[in-house]
Write a protein that holds these residues in place. Structure first.
Motif: not given
Ligand SMILES: [Fe+2]
Length: 403
Positions: A267-287
């Protein structure tokens, strides 16, 4: 990758005699990560995977980076990096950004790459456009626009553009290459204690495409380029590394298409982590994928201004209309860098313009790093220097050069 697969011919029990039709033994190879205490695969080779006949340094031009200092948001137009001559996905990489955890490059390829193996860590290659066959020691992957291609550390492979779709030979293979110092996989919160994708995950095992059959090639004195933390090497093998008749295990290359990422909305703006696709060492990839906008009657679909205090945010714009970035000069192939220490958000007017909007067709890949990214010469060469002033709408106060 927790998903067990068996491909080709393998013996009923591991580490037992497995014979060729001529009576000789296949050569068993255990390929494992984290000291063989985590995922692994057992591969069965026709020849010896250890038999090298030459070793040379792999010399390649240095690609320098420099700190993002003084701190500034940046915008790079990657489509200005099209290369004139033949280039491939491995040796044609243009380094855009890097830190000690990850290197992010861009390649526009029209030629097959050499055989290649990255001994530093996993690679995740996002195919922005075009088609290719990725030939690997595990078998082949037919990949195309929107595919993330995850190649485990030390997977011998090569990229062959357009082999999958000859009709599309005029579409260039554009690839964003993420080289990790370590392993890339699904975020832990998407997985059960035993490794299955759970019901909260925005994608699952069925969405992952892996090699279906061994890929065999023949040849003698075959070169493999090896990227290594202590310098790159050219190894020559007595017989072709693509000589595997079968393998099984939970460690193998796979492809996942961004269109199979099921967006999480609210219903309200979703935070960026909902877009996370992959995790790497000290980084994430989101779609960021096409989706319904928020459905609270007073919702504001445009994102709020935000300070991601621990991360540099890199956003690669690959499709659709980026409503929140209107007026910033963002176009297809654009890449914005919003570093930690800088609060960023929609361009002026975007919040009002978003009210009442019901959906978005935007498509973007985001990479957040937990250590600051340095800027590569190639990125500087395609930078839109006016981007930093796109929120104020003014020129630089000091009146110096446009940068
Ligand atoms: Fe952001």
């Amino acid at each position: 990758m927790p998903y067990y697969r068996a491909v080709g011919e393998i013996p009923r029990k591991r580490h037992t005699q497995f014979r060729k039709p001529d009576g000789g033994l296949y050569a068993e190879e255990l390929m494992g990560i984290e000291g063989f205490a985590a995922e692994s695969a057992l591969l069965y080779h026709q020849g010896l995977p250890t038999a090298i006949v030459d070793i040379e340094p792999w010399e390649r031009p240095e690609q320098r980076t420099q700190p993002n200092h003084p701190l500034r948001p940046r915008h790079f137009r990657t489509h200005k990096l099209d290369q004139g001559g033949p280039a491939d996905v491995v040796t044609g990489r243009r380094l855009l950004l890097a830190n000690g955890d990850v290197r992010i490059s861009y390649a526009v390829a029209d030629a097959a790459s050499p055989l290649y193996r990255n001994a530093v860590g996993d690679e995740c290659v996002y195919v922005e456009s075009g088609w290719a066959t990725v030939e690997t020691v595990f078998g082949t992957l037919e990949v195309g626009q929107g595919d993330y291609v995850v190649l485990p550390q030390s997977t011998t492979h090569r990229w062959v553009p357009n082999a999958a779709e000859a009709d599309h030979s005029t579409t260039p293979l554009r690839a964003l290459v993420v080289e990790a110092r370590g392993h890339i996989g699904a975020p832990k919160r998407y997985l059960t204690a035993r490794g299955q994708f759970n019901e909260f995950a925005p994608y699952c095992e069925r969405d992952l495409r892996a090699p279906q059959a061994p890929h065999r090639a023949t040849g003698e004195d075959v070169e493999v380029l090896v990227r290594h933390p202590r310098g790159d090497t050219r190894l020559t093998y007595a017989t072709h590394p693509f000589d595997v008749v079968g393998w099984d295990g939970c460690l193998y290359p796979y492809a996942f298409n961004i269109a199979d990422f099921e967006p999480i909305t609210g219903r309200l703006h979703q935070p960026p982590p909902v877009h996370q696709t992959f995790a790497g060492p000290n980084f994430v990839i989101c779609s960021f994928v096409p989706r319904k906008f928020d459905y609270h009657p007073q919702s504001v679909p445009a994102p709020y201004n935000h300070a991601n205090t621990d991360s540099d945010e890199l956003l690669f714009y690959v499709g659709g209309d980026f409503m929140s970035r209107k007026g910033a000069g963002i176009e297809l192939g654009s890449m914005s860098l919003h570093p930690s220490g800088f609060t960023h958000g929609p361009q002026p007017g975007s919040v009002e313009a978003s009210l009442g909007k019901e959906d978005t067709d935007e498509l973007a890949v985001m990479i957040d790093t937990f250590a600051p990214l340095e800027i590569g010469d190639s990125a500087l060469g395609c930078e839109d220097a006016s981007y930093a002033w796109s929120w104020s709408g003014r020129r630089r106060k000091s009146g110096q050069s446009s940068g």
